[in-house]
Design an enzyme around this catalytic site. Structure first.
Site, PDB file in Angstrom:
ATOM      1  N   ARG A   1      -3.213   2.024  -5.913  1.00  0.00           N
ATOM      2  CA  ARG A   1      -3.484   0.870  -5.051  1.00  0.00           C
ATOM      3  C   ARG A   1      -3.006   1.018  -3.614  1.00  0.00           C
ATOM      4  NH1 ARG A   1      -4.807  -3.746  -7.768  1.00  0.00           N
ATOM      5  NH2 ARG A   1      -3.504  -5.218  -6.613  1.00  0.00           N
TER       6      ARG A   1
ATOM      7  N   LYS B   1      10.607   3.740  -7.109  1.00  0.00           N
ATOM      8  CA  LYS B   1       9.279   3.754  -7.749  1.00  0.00           C
ATOM      9  C   LYS B   1       8.220   4.119  -6.706  1.00  0.00           C
ATOM     10  CE  LYS B   1       6.136   0.614 -10.268  1.00  0.00           C
ATOM     11  NZ  LYS B   1       5.111   0.250  -9.309  1.00  0.00           N
TER      12      LYS B   1
ATOM     13  N   HIS C   1       1.357   3.683  -7.620  1.00  0.00           N
ATOM     14  CA  HIS C   1       1.174   2.226  -7.598  1.00  0.00           C
ATOM     15  C   HIS C   1      -0.158   1.860  -8.274  1.00  0.00           C
ATOM     16  CE1 HIS C   1       3.319  -1.150  -5.437  1.00  0.00           C
ATOM     17  NE2 HIS C   1       2.245  -1.805  -5.806  1.00  0.00           N
TER      18      HIS C   1
ATOM     19  N   THR D   1      10.187  -6.922 -13.005  1.00  0.00           N
ATOM     20  CA  THR D   1       9.622  -8.068 -12.280  1.00  0.00           C
ATOM     21  C   THR D   1       9.400  -7.676 -10.813  1.00  0.00           C
ATOM     22  OG1 THR D   1      11.816  -8.980 -11.847  1.00  0.00           O
ATOM     23  CG2 THR D   1      10.692  -9.721 -13.856  1.00  0.00           C
TER      24      THR D   1
HETATM   25  C1  LIG Z   1      -2.586  -6.367  -9.913  1.00  0.00           C
HETATM   26  C2  LIG Z   1      -1.451  -5.417  -9.714  1.00  0.00           C
HETATM   27  C3  LIG Z   1      -0.292  -5.858  -9.102  1.00  0.00           C
HETATM   28  C4  LIG Z   1       0.778  -4.986  -8.907  1.00  0.00           C
HETATM   29  N1  LIG Z   1       1.922  -5.451  -8.312  1.00  0.00           N
HETATM   30  C5  LIG Z   1       2.985  -4.610  -8.176  1.00  0.00           C
HETATM   31  C6  LIG Z   1       4.204  -5.080  -7.611  1.00  0.00           C
HETATM   32  O1  LIG Z   1       4.334  -6.237  -7.235  1.00  0.00           O
HETATM   33  N2  LIG Z   1       5.227  -4.201  -7.493  1.00  0.00           N
HETATM   34  C7  LIG Z   1       5.110  -2.899  -7.925  1.00  0.00           C
HETATM   35  O2  LIG Z   1       6.066  -2.141  -7.831  1.00  0.00           O
HETATM   36  N3  LIG Z   1       3.967  -2.438  -8.447  1.00  0.00           N
HETATM   37  C8  LIG Z   1       2.911  -3.249  -8.605  1.00  0.00           C
HETATM   38  N4  LIG Z   1       1.755  -2.780  -9.169  1.00  0.00           N
HETATM   39  C9  LIG Z   1       1.711  -1.379  -9.667  1.00  0.00           C
HETATM   40  C10 LIG Z   1       2.214  -1.294 -11.111  1.00  0.00           C
HETATM   41  O3  LIG Z   1       3.583  -1.584 -11.203  1.00  0.00           O
HETATM   42  C11 LIG Z   1       2.016   0.086 -11.725  1.00  0.00           C
HETATM   43  O4  LIG Z   1       2.579   1.069 -10.886  1.00  0.00           O
HETATM   44  C12 LIG Z   1       0.571   0.444 -12.034  1.00  0.00           C
HETATM   45  O5  LIG Z   1      -0.173  -0.708 -12.359  1.00  0.00           O
HETATM   46  C13 LIG Z   1       0.519   1.450 -13.170  1.00  0.00           C
HETATM   47  O6  LIG Z   1      -0.770   1.859 -13.439  1.00  0.00           O
HETATM   48  P1  LIG Z   1      -1.665   1.238 -14.648  1.00  0.00           P
HETATM   49  O7  LIG Z   1      -1.996  -0.151 -14.258  1.00  0.00           O
HETATM   50  O8  LIG Z   1      -2.849   2.137 -14.640  1.00  0.00           O
HETATM   51  O9  LIG Z   1      -0.869   1.331 -15.924  1.00  0.00           O
HETATM   52  C14 LIG Z   1       0.672  -3.633  -9.352  1.00  0.00           C
HETATM   53  C15 LIG Z   1      -0.501  -3.204  -9.976  1.00  0.00           C
HETATM   54  C16 LIG Z   1      -1.550  -4.064 -10.173  1.00  0.00           C
HETATM   55  C17 LIG Z   1      -2.796  -3.576 -10.866  1.00  0.00           C
END
Ligand SMILES: Cc1cc2nc3c(=O)[nH]c(=O)nc-3n(C[C@H](O)[C@H](O)[C@H](O)COP(=O)(O)O)c2cc1C
Length: 346
Positions: free
Chosen positions: A239, A212, A236, A121
């Site tokens: 992102r 992470k 991430h 979460t």
């Molecule tokens: C819309 C969105 C919101 C995310 N929010 C978080 C977050 O709140 N905390 C976090 O550690 N990672 C966040 N992430 C990163 C994801 O945990 C993860 O590292 C990533 O989406 C993995 O790649 P994939 O989407 O290609 O499987 C987010 C990613 C996306 C696309």
């Protein structure tokens, strides 16, 4: 409901915020942040997907591995698969208000639990993200991992205590959120912290801490030095910084440096059980899946999440048969075709 119906429903509900592409590869949504895309040109998200697609597998059929076991113990949670649900927040900011945040989070956590997986979460500038996570995890006997932003030390320790109180067995922190500007704007600056600060904070945490957002051997060594229990090799989902390599490209060198001293997980561009096999062969113990899980949570709630996780688990078992692996520990770089891997390390 089957997955096709779930995807159609999700496409409708996202209302353009996610196109629910047949291949979730970062191209249609490049630069859409806020949104579901990768930052800038979108190249880091695309690199995750592409670096994994480039890897080829050896097809092996003369052996005895006919009924692979994929159960995995994650910090004392007996999981049915080495596939976890990544933390993804932000119905309002990122997902076009496709559904209410609490309902979405419930689908992510309970779907993960139902399939014998486990969900991370979130935390963010809006306290709602962390609060909802704690609430849902409490209702589910602590079956999940709260992911904290690396806030200022005292604020971080306060959230750690609240995470501890909801009965979880581990916590994570997305240290790659260090540069995320909206935390600073909201008066809650997050990281980065030097290794001495991590050492101090981790020594005060009562739970195993997973860092992470590790993309280099140097940071992986620092995580070991700081006393972290695990790392997630992650950018991430592409992102936070444009033009990073894909996680499948850096995982082998990180595993070569720290495997055995810390648990290694990975995420980024994983879209099938075959991709899971590749990541385990490159050195991870288990993987996290992001966008595909949010999509099925929007389209099908907890049933959608459980359905997709079970599909990945079935695909992993099948791929293991063709790789000649009866257990997860038998998955080694030898399942990868030499010369076709990032860095040619197999
Ligand atoms: C819309 C969105 C919101 C995310 N929010 C978080 C977050 O709140 N905390 C976090 O550690 N990672 C966040 N992430 C990163 C994801 O945990 C993860 O590292 C990533 O989406 C993995 O790649 P994939 O989407 O290609 O499987 C987010 C990613 C996306 C696309």
């Amino acid at each position: 409901m089957d997955l096709k119906e779930i995807y159609n429903k999700a496409r409708e509900k996202f209302n353009g915020a996610c196109r629910v592409c047949p291949n979730c590869n970062g191209r249609a949504c490049a630069g859409e942040m806020p949104g579901m895309g990768g930052t800038g040109t979108g190249s880091s998200f695309i690199a995750n997907y592409d670096s994994l697609s480039r890897i080829k597998l050896n097809l092996q059929t003369i052996h005895q591995a006919s009924d692979p076991h994929i159960g995995y113990d994650f910090f004392g949670y007996p999981l049915k698969m080495p596939i976890l649900v990544a933390p993804l927040a932000g119905m309002v900011i990122n997902m076009g208000r496709a559904m209410e945040e609490g309902e979405y989070l419930t689908g992510m956590v309970e779907g993960g639990k139902e399939a014998g997986s486990l969900t991370f979460t979130c935390d963010g500038p809006n306290p709602l993200f962390f609060d909802l996570g704690v609430e849902v995890l409490k209702k589910n006997q602590g079956w999940g991992v709260p992911t904290l932003k690396p806030r200022q030390e005292e604020a971080f320790l306060t959230l750690l205590k609240r995470a501890n109180d909801c009965g979880v067995k581990a916590v994570a922190t997305d240290i790659d959120a260090a540069g995320i500007i909206h935390m600073k704007r909201a008066g809650q600056p997050a990281g980065p912290w030097p290794v001495e600060v991590w050492k101090r904070v981790i020594s005060r945490a009562k739970l195993p801490v997973i860092l992470k957002g590790i993309m280099t051997v140097k940071d992986a060594e620092s995580a070991v030095e700081a006393g972290a229990a695990g790392i997630v090799v992650s950018n991430h989902g592409g992102r936070v910084l444009d033009h990073t390599p894909g996680t499948a490209e850096v995982l082998p060198e990180i595993a070569a440096a720290v495997k055995g001293r810390i648990k290694i997980f990975v995420d980024g561009g994983i879209r099938s059980g075959v991709d899971v096999l590749k990541m385990l062969a490159l050195g991870a113990e288990a993987v996290l899946v992001g966008r595909p899980m949010a999509i099925v949570a929007v389209g099908g709630g907890k049933e959608g999440v459980a359905l997709l996780l079970n599909q990945y688990a079935d695909q992993l078992r099948t791929a293991m048969i063709y790789a000649g692996c009866q257990s997860l520990t038998e998955i080694t770089p030898s399942v990868l075709r030499m010369g076709h891997n990032p860095g040619g390390r197999a």
